[in-house]
Design a protein around this motif. Structure first.
Motif, short mmCIF file in Angstrom:
data_model
loop_
_atom_site.label_atom_id
_atom_site.label_comp_id
_atom_site.label_asym_id
_atom_site.label_seq_id
_atom_site.Cartn_x
_atom_site.Cartn_y
_atom_site.Cartn_z
N GLN A 410 0.82 -1.21 0.00
CA GLN A 410 0.00 0.00 0.00
C GLN A 410 0.86 1.26 0.00
OE1 GLN A 410 -3.06 -1.20 -1.15
NE2 GLN A 410 -3.66 0.66 -0.08
N ALA A 411 1.95 1.22 0.80
CA ALA A 411 2.84 2.38 0.84
C ALA A 411 3.55 2.56 -0.50
CB ALA A 411 3.85 2.21 1.96
N GLN A 412 3.93 1.45 -1.14
CA GLN A 412 4.59 1.55 -2.44
C GLN A 412 3.64 2.13 -3.49
OE1 GLN A 412 6.58 -2.01 -3.78
NE2 GLN A 412 6.60 -1.35 -5.92
N LYS A 413 2.38 1.71 -3.46
CA LYS A 413 1.38 2.26 -4.38
C LYS A 413 1.24 3.77 -4.17
CE LYS A 413 -3.62 2.33 -4.96
NZ LYS A 413 -4.90 1.72 -4.53
N ALA A 414 1.15 4.19 -2.90
CA ALA A 414 0.97 5.62 -2.60
C ALA A 414 2.17 6.43 -3.07
CB ALA A 414 0.75 5.81 -1.10
N ARG A 415 3.39 5.93 -2.83
CA ARG A 415 4.58 6.66 -3.26
C ARG A 415 4.72 6.66 -4.77
NH1 ARG A 415 5.57 10.49 -2.53
NH2 ARG A 415 7.67 10.44 -3.43
N THR A 416 4.31 5.58 -5.43
CA THR A 416 4.35 5.54 -6.89
C THR A 416 3.44 6.61 -7.47
OG1 THR A 416 4.86 3.17 -6.93
CG2 THR A 416 3.97 4.12 -8.95
N LEU A 417 2.22 6.71 -6.94
CA LEU A 417 1.31 7.75 -7.39
C LEU A 417 1.89 9.14 -7.12
CD1 LEU A 417 -2.16 6.31 -6.26
CD2 LEU A 417 -1.14 6.25 -8.54
N GLY A 418 2.53 9.29 -5.97
CA GLY A 418 3.16 10.57 -5.65
C GLY A 418 4.27 10.93 -6.60
N VAL A 419 5.10 9.95 -6.94
CA VAL A 419 6.20 10.18 -7.88
C VAL A 419 5.66 10.57 -9.25
CG1 VAL A 419 8.00 8.99 -9.20
CG2 VAL A 419 7.94 8.78 -6.72
N LEU A 420 4.59 9.94 -9.68
CA LEU A 420 4.00 10.27 -10.98
C LEU A 420 3.50 11.71 -11.01
CD1 LEU A 420 2.05 6.94 -11.61
CD2 LEU A 420 4.04 7.75 -12.89
N ILE A 421 2.86 12.15 -9.92
CA ILE A 421 2.39 13.53 -9.85
C ILE A 421 3.58 14.49 -9.81
CG2 ILE A 421 1.14 15.22 -8.46
CD1 ILE A 421 -0.69 13.26 -9.87
#
Length: 570
Positions: A410-421
């Protein structure tokens, strides 16, 4: 694959195969499913009714054990005339195999092969009409129809070839192979023929025969398509023209093409959405988009959502905006949602990153990482976090270059979305961005979350977000002040006639033909284009210089015009 896959496919419920298999529902469990169980599996009311009725019929059949249960035929339909795409698959070398193998071993080979190909047919919501030992006959467009049945058939054919090539039954020393032929045309379908267990729904017409003949032309693990299918999928796949082929039973040679694979995403999308044709009747909407762009240039982001029925011109309008901005400095990002990847997390984002990085199928792991790093470094000075997260997103092995990701899923998904933004923010810091998300009605859940984060950040970014979707979609962020909704209406008669004139090169059609085209297409521009092209390619019109006229062989009386000839096309 279990028999449950073919069973669901025959019911026209192939989209729910993943839910059944993920929950380990086999035929033994199937017999005990309740309506509440089906609701938990995610089936809406209609499919629940259909499955419960089929289960009831299954429970009355005490003669067949689960391992031999075949999927029930669809409810009886009156015979009807419709366009159908037919796929014929043949197992290569089955006669030789039958001589080498024990009958029980051969049965196992057939079962593995039939299960593999029927799973792929079901995945694209085709209908397995008949198993014929080493042959499989499938329909796309009946009993349920989709707007892209020809494309679904070709995708299923490619997937079936790959699935067959992955099979190496224990008694064999080499993988299996299949030949696949696909044809599209008018048929009469729905008549019941035969009796008892031999009863089947018949398809009458040239199309099934043509698919079978083309199959014989194909190399092992290759897909060959006929002209009718080619016209519907051109631009969507990489094709090799095989020229005119002499086929048994055909008086004249038939054109054929071999399918190599999918075309690149942007080209495939543009081909299927008609974005290369001139824009008609959308000047007000285009002006609105251009006004929003001027606002974005001042640093204030905005979103415009374009909604409307299939073929109404949403993508063509977005493409017209891109054409008008071509001379202006800006970054353009395009994301394509897909009906075949609604359950694939971040599929549109992954495809966009892969295109932007220039990743190729034959690239080594090291080459892929080099390309990805070059892309990321254009907007981020530090690869330590973005590198491994984006490599993981693109399924690139980075063990020899980066440290392992020490995050929960879940944390990896959240950080991936953050990196994309964050990547988008850095791009927008250099120049305004036009970001287009196409076909949101097919968006996956994770991409939807990414899009919501983007909309939230828009007011502070020089980004114009354009999202297209069908009327049934209602994004939760739609009423935000920096979001403008545009609903595209059908075109009027004058605009429809303008499309027809462009396709005919200014030459007029007989008034009755124009009237039928406009009546059948109901102001949907893509449908006007497609039906006009079909009429122009038919034998019903003769080029008379500055106009077209009906051929004498086609009609000789008003009754023919109003009641007969056009049924072949319309």
């Amino acid at each position: 694959m279990s028999d449950i896959t073919a069973w669901l496919a025959r019911l026209g419920l192939g989209k729910y195969i993943e839910a059944f298999t993920a929950n380990e529902v086999d035929f033994d469990a199937l017999r005990h499913l309740t309506e509440e169980n089906l609701r938990e599996l995610g089936l809406p009311v209609g499919p629940r009714r259909k499955v419960l009725a089929a289960i009831a019929a299954l429970n009355t059949d005490t003669l067949s054990p689960p391992s031999s249960v075949s999927a029930p035929a669809p409810p009886r339909h009156e015979a009807e005339r419709r366009q159908l795409t037919v796929m014929f698959i043949d197992l290569v070398g089955s006669t030789e195999l039958s001589q080498r193998l024990d009958p029980e071993e051969m049965r196992d080979v057939f079962h593995a092969y039939q299960s593999a190909v029927s799973a792929e047919i079901a995945r694209y919501e085709g209908y397995v009409a008949k198993f014929m030992g080493d042959g499989v006959l499938a329909y796309f467009g009946w009993p349920s129809a989709h707007e892209d049945d020809a494309e679904r058939a070709v995708r299923a054919g490619l997937a079936a070839a790959t699935a067959t090539a992955s099979l190496t039954p224990g008694s064999l020393d080499q993988p299996l192979a299949a030949r696949i032929g696909i044809a599209t045309g008018l048929v009469v379908v729905g008549d019941l023929i035969g009796e008892g267990s031999a009863q089947e729904q018949a398809v009458v017409g040239e199309t099934p025969n043509l698919a079978a003949r083309l199959q014989a032309l194909a190399e092992p693990n290759a897909v060959v398509i006929a002209g009718g299918t080619h016209r519907l999928v051109i631009g969507l796949f990489e094709l090799i023209e095989l020229g005119l082929q002499e086929l048994k039973g055909y008086a004249t040679a038939v054109p054929a093409w071999r399918v190599i694979g999918e075309a690149d995403t942007e080209g495939r999308f543009d081909a299927s959405h008609g974005v290369s044709t001139p824009l008609v009747g959308r000047s007000k909407e285009l002006d609105l988009l251009l006004q929003c762009w001027q606002q974005v240039r001042t640093g204030s982001g905005h979103a415009v959502v374009l909604s409307g029925e299939p073929g109404i011109g949403k993508s063509r309008l977005a493409a017209a905006l891109e054409e008008r901005l071509r001379a202006e400095p800006h970054a353009r990002l395009r994301y394509f949602c897909s009906p075949y990847h609604t359950n694939s997390a971040l599929y549109p984002v992954i495809e966009q990153l892969s295109r932007a990085a220039g990743l190729r199928l034959g690239d080594s792991t090291s080459a892929k990482l080099d390309k990805l790093e070059a892309l990321v470094l254009q907007s981020a000075p530090d690869l330590s976090e973005a590198g491994p997260l984006l490599a993981s997103l693109l399924s690139i092995d980075f063990a020899n270059r980066y440290s392992p990701i020490q995050l929960t899923p879940q944390a990896q998904k959240a950080r991936t979305l953050g990196v994309l933004i964050e990547q988008l923010e850095r791009i927008a810091a250099r120049q305004p961005v036009l970001l287009v998300v196409e076909d949101m009605h097919w968006i996956d859940q994770t991409t939807s979350e990414w899009l919501a984060l983007l909309v939230e950040r828009l007011p502070d970014l020089p980004v114009l977000l354009v999202v297209t979707f069908r009327p049934e979609v209602h994004p939760p962020w739609l009423k935000q002040s920096h979001v403008t909704a545009v609903s595209l209406a059908s075109l009027g008669r004058d605009e429809g006639e303008a499309i027809i004139r462009r396709l005919t090169g200014g030459r007029s059609l007989p008034s009755e033909v124009t009237n039928h085209i406009l009546a059948k297409t109901e102001g949907i521009p893509l449908f006007v284009e497609e039906l006009t092209k079909t009429v122009l390619e038919s034998d019903f019109l003769v080029d008379a210089g500055d106009h077209y006229q009906l051929s004498r062989a086609t009609c000789s009386t008003d009754e023919d015009v109003n009641g007969g000839w056009y049924c072949e096309v319309f």
